[in-house]
Design a protein around this motif. Structure first.
Motif, PDB file in Angstrom:
ATOM      1  N   GLY A 169     -31.045  62.141  -4.593  1.00 15.09           N
ATOM      2  CA  GLY A 169     -29.863  61.520  -5.176  1.00 15.09           C
ATOM      3  C   GLY A 169     -30.161  60.161  -5.776  1.00 15.09           C
ATOM      4  N   ILE A 170     -30.937  59.351  -5.061  1.00 14.89           N
ATOM      5  CA  ILE A 170     -31.334  58.027  -5.568  1.00 14.89           C
ATOM      6  C   ILE A 170     -32.132  58.181  -6.865  1.00 14.89           C
ATOM      7  N   GLN A 171     -32.995  59.182  -6.909  1.00 18.67           N
ATOM      8  CA  GLN A 171     -33.781  59.417  -8.119  1.00 18.67           C
ATOM      9  C   GLN A 171     -32.917  59.927  -9.269  1.00 18.67           C
ATOM     10  N   ALA A 172     -31.994  60.831  -8.971  1.00 27.08           N
ATOM     11  CA  ALA A 172     -31.176  61.434 -10.024  1.00 27.08           C
ATOM     12  C   ALA A 172     -30.317  60.403 -10.739  1.00 27.08           C
ATOM     13  N   ILE A 173     -29.853  59.383  -9.998  1.00 26.97           N
ATOM     14  CA  ILE A 173     -29.004  58.364 -10.635  1.00 26.97           C
ATOM     15  C   ILE A 173     -29.818  57.139 -11.059  1.00 26.97           C
ATOM     16  N   ALA A 175     -31.312  54.888  -9.328  1.00 24.13           N
ATOM     17  CA  ALA A 175     -31.119  53.665  -8.552  1.00 24.13           C
ATOM     18  C   ALA A 175     -32.455  53.043  -8.152  1.00 24.13           C
ATOM     19  N   HIS A 176     -33.491  53.876  -7.985  1.00 25.72           N
ATOM     20  CA  HIS A 176     -34.807  53.363  -7.591  1.00 25.72           C
ATOM     21  C   HIS A 176     -35.490  52.595  -8.722  1.00 25.72           C
ATOM     22  N   LEU A 177     -34.968  52.731  -9.943  1.00 26.19           N
ATOM     23  CA  LEU A 177     -35.534  52.016 -11.089  1.00 26.19           C
ATOM     24  C   LEU A 177     -34.768  50.744 -11.417  1.00 26.19           C
ATOM     25  N   SER A 178     -33.651  50.512 -10.755  1.00 26.57           N
ATOM     26  CA  SER A 178     -32.820  49.350 -11.050  1.00 26.57           C
ATOM     27  C   SER A 178     -33.307  48.128 -10.281  1.00 26.57           C
ATOM     28  N   SER A 179     -33.232  46.977 -10.922  1.00 21.90           N
ATOM     29  CA  SER A 179     -33.569  45.719 -10.248  1.00 21.90           C
ATOM     30  C   SER A 179     -32.383  45.151  -9.486  1.00 21.90           C
ATOM     31  N   LEU A 180     -31.207  45.758  -9.651  1.00 21.56           N
ATOM     32  CA  LEU A 180     -29.994  45.293  -8.986  1.00 21.56           C
ATOM     33  C   LEU A 180     -29.909  45.865  -7.579  1.00 21.56           C
ATOM     34  N   THR A 181     -29.321  45.094  -6.670  1.00 20.42           N
ATOM     35  CA  THR A 181     -29.229  45.524  -5.270  1.00 20.42           C
ATOM     36  C   THR A 181     -27.820  45.422  -4.693  1.00 20.42           C
ATOM     37  N   GLY A 182     -26.866  44.912  -5.490  1.00 20.02           N
ATOM     38  CA  GLY A 182     -25.518  44.712  -4.965  1.00 20.02           C
ATOM     39  C   GLY A 182     -25.386  43.489  -4.090  1.00 20.02           C
ATOM     40  N   ARG A 183     -26.333  42.563  -4.183  1.00 14.15           N
ATOM     41  CA  ARG A 183     -26.324  41.386  -3.312  1.00 14.15           C
ATOM     42  C   ARG A 183     -24.992  40.636  -3.377  1.00 14.15           C
ATOM     43  N   ASP A 184     -24.429  40.369  -2.198  1.00 15.81           N
ATOM     44  CA  ASP A 184     -23.196  39.595  -2.018  1.00 15.81           C
ATOM     45  C   ASP A 184     -21.935  40.317  -2.493  1.00 15.81           C
ATOM     46  N   VAL A 185     -22.055  41.550  -2.946  1.00 20.76           N
ATOM     47  CA  VAL A 185     -20.874  42.332  -3.336  1.00 20.76           C
ATOM     48  C   VAL A 185     -20.372  43.084  -2.107  1.00 20.76           C
ATOM     49  N   LYS A 186     -19.071  43.051  -1.889  1.00 21.71           N
ATOM     50  CA  LYS A 186     -18.492  43.708  -0.717  1.00 21.71           C
ATOM     51  C   LYS A 186     -18.028  45.123  -1.068  1.00 21.71           C
ATOM     52  N   VAL A 187     -18.540  46.077  -0.301  1.00 19.81           N
ATOM     53  CA  VAL A 187     -18.200  47.490  -0.467  1.00 19.81           C
ATOM     54  C   VAL A 187     -17.440  47.945   0.765  1.00 19.81           C
ATOM     55  N   ALA A 188     -16.212  48.423   0.578  1.00 22.32           N
ATOM     56  CA  ALA A 188     -15.402  48.919   1.700  1.00 22.32           C
ATOM     57  C   ALA A 188     -15.454  50.439   1.733  1.00 22.32           C
ATOM     58  N   VAL A 189     -15.727  50.988   2.897  1.00 26.06           N
ATOM     59  CA  VAL A 189     -15.728  52.436   3.089  1.00 26.06           C
ATOM     60  C   VAL A 189     -14.661  52.771   4.118  1.00 26.06           C
ATOM     61  N   LEU A 190     -13.669  53.559   3.718  1.00 30.64           N
ATOM     62  CA  LEU A 190     -12.572  53.979   4.590  1.00 30.64           C
ATOM     63  C   LEU A 190     -12.878  55.389   5.058  1.00 30.64           C
ATOM     64  N   ASP A 191     -13.140  55.538   6.368  1.00 29.58           N
ATOM     65  CA  ASP A 191     -13.628  56.830   6.841  1.00 29.58           C
ATOM     66  C   ASP A 191     -13.471  56.918   8.353  1.00 29.58           C
ATOM     67  N   THR A 192     -14.459  57.521   9.026  1.00 28.65           N
ATOM     68  CA  THR A 192     -14.393  57.709  10.481  1.00 28.65           C
ATOM     69  C   THR A 192     -15.089  56.598  11.245  1.00 28.65           C
ATOM     70  N   GLY A 193     -15.373  55.482  10.574  1.00 26.70           N
ATOM     71  CA  GLY A 193     -16.001  54.351  11.239  1.00 26.70           C
ATOM     72  C   GLY A 193     -17.473  54.239  10.902  1.00 26.70           C
ATOM     73  N   VAL A 194     -18.210  53.512  11.731  1.00 27.31           N
ATOM     74  CA  VAL A 194     -19.617  53.247  11.463  1.00 27.31           C
ATOM     75  C   VAL A 194     -20.366  53.050  12.771  1.00 27.31           C
ATOM     76  N   LEU A 441     -23.705  60.239 -12.932  1.00 22.98           N
ATOM     77  CA  LEU A 441     -23.750  58.821 -12.593  1.00 22.98           C
ATOM     78  C   LEU A 441     -25.133  58.241 -12.840  1.00 22.98           C
ATOM     79  N   GLN A 442     -25.192  57.018 -13.409  1.00 22.84           N
ATOM     80  CA  GLN A 442     -26.463  56.336 -13.635  1.00 22.84           C
ATOM     81  C   GLN A 442     -26.348  54.873 -13.183  1.00 22.84           C
ATOM     82  N   ALA A 443     -27.367  54.401 -12.477  1.00 27.64           N
ATOM     83  CA  ALA A 443     -27.412  53.001 -12.067  1.00 27.64           C
ATOM     84  C   ALA A 443     -27.800  52.129 -13.265  1.00 27.64           C
ATOM     85  N   PRO A 444     -27.242  50.917 -13.368  1.00 33.21           N
ATOM     86  CA  PRO A 444     -27.593  50.038 -14.485  1.00 33.21           C
ATOM     87  C   PRO A 444     -28.991  49.437 -14.322  1.00 33.21           C
TER      88      PRO A 444
END
Length: 444
Positions: A169-173, A175-194, A441-444
């Motif tokens: 999945g990481i290869q298909a989109i 993401a492994h080629l992107s220099s971006l990492t999402g640093r300091d961006v907040k991602v909320a996941v609503l689900d069964t917990g963590v 989907l493609q990573a920038p």
């Protein structure tokens, strides 16, 4: 999702919730109502309901409070007002429901009023167990996959992928080629917990909250931990290939479904309000309930998603897994069928639509917006381990992770900017738009 006991509600038996009168066989409602208020005039709407429909005592939830919200949502003598979103979950006696609806139609400070639905993830369904009637559910992806044959599963594998360093999945989109990492961006996941002790999440969890009565945010199911891992897993996991998209993003984990996979609209709205107040840039909801062909989207979720967009928050949700391709393609489920929520379809390793992935056969928001890897996705599991899962639930956090990358690249982007960039960056596929929207989907 971990296999659990059969939930009797899937076959029409009465839920065991106190204070939910009028519940009959086959019902999908809790007895409460979700009320959407004019954000600039919330008190007027509540006062109108107090005077005409005699609603229960109102408890306010402000900002990022979590506290005892789960318990308040369970009390039959209390209505809960989420100021952050301008919404309320109200208790009303059966004889007062007509007055509530009449007031909602007449009062300008009330935008919408809809019955609150029971939502739950169903257990494993075999062909012999599958109900013959329609019952909405927040459905486990793994349960749907389990109904299908080995031949179908083999066909979904497609060409071989070398997954020693990165998951397919990481290869298909890319993401492994992107220099971006999402640093300091907040991602909320609503689900069964963590799994808060998972070594791959060490130092990355910004905040947690459980909106499930009697349960902590710890994930006793596995679904939530898996989705969080796909969206935000690290660049160098403790073991195995990289599986996370936004490796440096900050994690907001809201438990809105129990360890058994059950919850209510009110619990999900509570999680949304908490995530918005906590500064999430994207809310990932790998949950949903099936809808009938031609069924309209829920007004409350749509209006709240619009309000979130105005505050810079993108909401993504799973398209659903009720299809059985070929030939049966079911419509995108709720709340992904809302125009202001991105609906995510699932792709196999062969870059085909997964046999369970729902399609955009309903208009007015019921389109699939984008597609992402959703077959045999490797990610984190409770207990510090890992496991593969399949479903549109697995595709959705891939999209959430890419939105975090886009937000890092352009911190001043509006939510609409992020959505536009996401769609324009997708790789076109030789598949129906009905099934994959803008494409892969493609990573920038």
């Amino acid at each position: 999702m971990a296999n659990g006991p059969m939930d009797r509600r899937a076959f029409g038996e009465q839920p065991n919730r106190q204070g939910a009168p009028g519940m009959g066989q086959g019902t999908e409602y809790t007895g409460r109502y979700v009320i959407l208020l004019d954000p600039s005039n919330q008190e007027s709407g509540l006062n109108a309901l107090r005077s005409s429909a005699d609603i229960a005592s109102v408890e306010r939830v402000r900002g990022s409070e979590a506290g005892n919200v789960a318990e308040l949502l369970e009390r039959p003598d209390v209505s809960v007002h989420f100021e952050e979103l301008g919404a309320a979950v109200v208790e009303v006696r059966p004889e007062q429901r007509h007055a509530l609806v009449t007031t909602a139609e007449a009062e300008s400070a009330i935008i919408a009023a809809e019955p609150e639905r029971m939502v739950y993830a169903s257990p494993v369904i075999t062909p012999q167990q599958a109900p013959t009637e329609f019952y909405p559910a927040f459905r486990s992806d793994e349960d749907v996959v389990a109904r299908h044959t080995r031949a179908e599963m083999a066909a979904a594998q497609g060409p071989a992928w070398d997954e020693q360093r990165w998951t397919w999945g990481i290869q298909a989109i890319h993401a492994h080629l992107s220099s971006l990492t999402g640093r300091d961006v907040k991602v909320a996941v609503l689900d069964t917990g963590v799994d808060t002790d998972h070594p791959d999440f060490a130092g990355r969890i910004e905040a947690t909250a459980s909106f499930v009565p009697g349960e902590t945010v710890e994930d006793g199911n596995g679904h939530g931990t898996h989705c969080i891992g796909t969206a935000c897993g690290p660049a160098s996991p403790q073991k195995g290939p990289r599986y996370g998209v936004a490796c440096d993003a900050r994690i907001l984990a809201a438990k809105v479904l129990s360890n058994g996979g059950s919850g209510t609209d009110g619990q999900i709205l509570a999680g949304m309000a908490w995530a918005v107040a906590r500064g999430a840039r994207v809310i990932s909801m790998s949950l949903g309930a099936p809808v009938r062909p031609g069924e309209l989207f829920p007004q409350t979720y749509e209006k709240l998603a619009k309000r979130a967009l105005e505050r810079g928050v993108v909401i993504v949700a799973a398209a659903g897994n009720e299809s059985n391709r070929p030939p049966d393609i079911m419509p995108v489920g709720r709340p992904a069928n809302c125009p202001s929520i991105l609906a995510v379809g699932a792709l196999t390793k062969g870059m085909m639509s997964a046999f369970f992935s729902n399609g955009g056969i309903n208009g007015q928001g019921g389109e699939v917006n984008i597609a992402a890897p959703g077959w045999q996705v490797h990610s984190a599991a409770p207990g510090g381990g890992y496991q593969p899962m399949s479903g549109t639930s697995m595709a959705t956090p891939h999209v959430a992770g890419v939105i975090a990358l886009l937000a890092q690249a352009n911190p001043n982007a509006t939510a609409h900017d992020l959505v536009a960039a996401l769609k324009s960056g997708a790789f076109p596929l030789m598949l129906p738009i009905r099934d994959v929207g803008a494409g892969l989907l493609q990573a920038p």
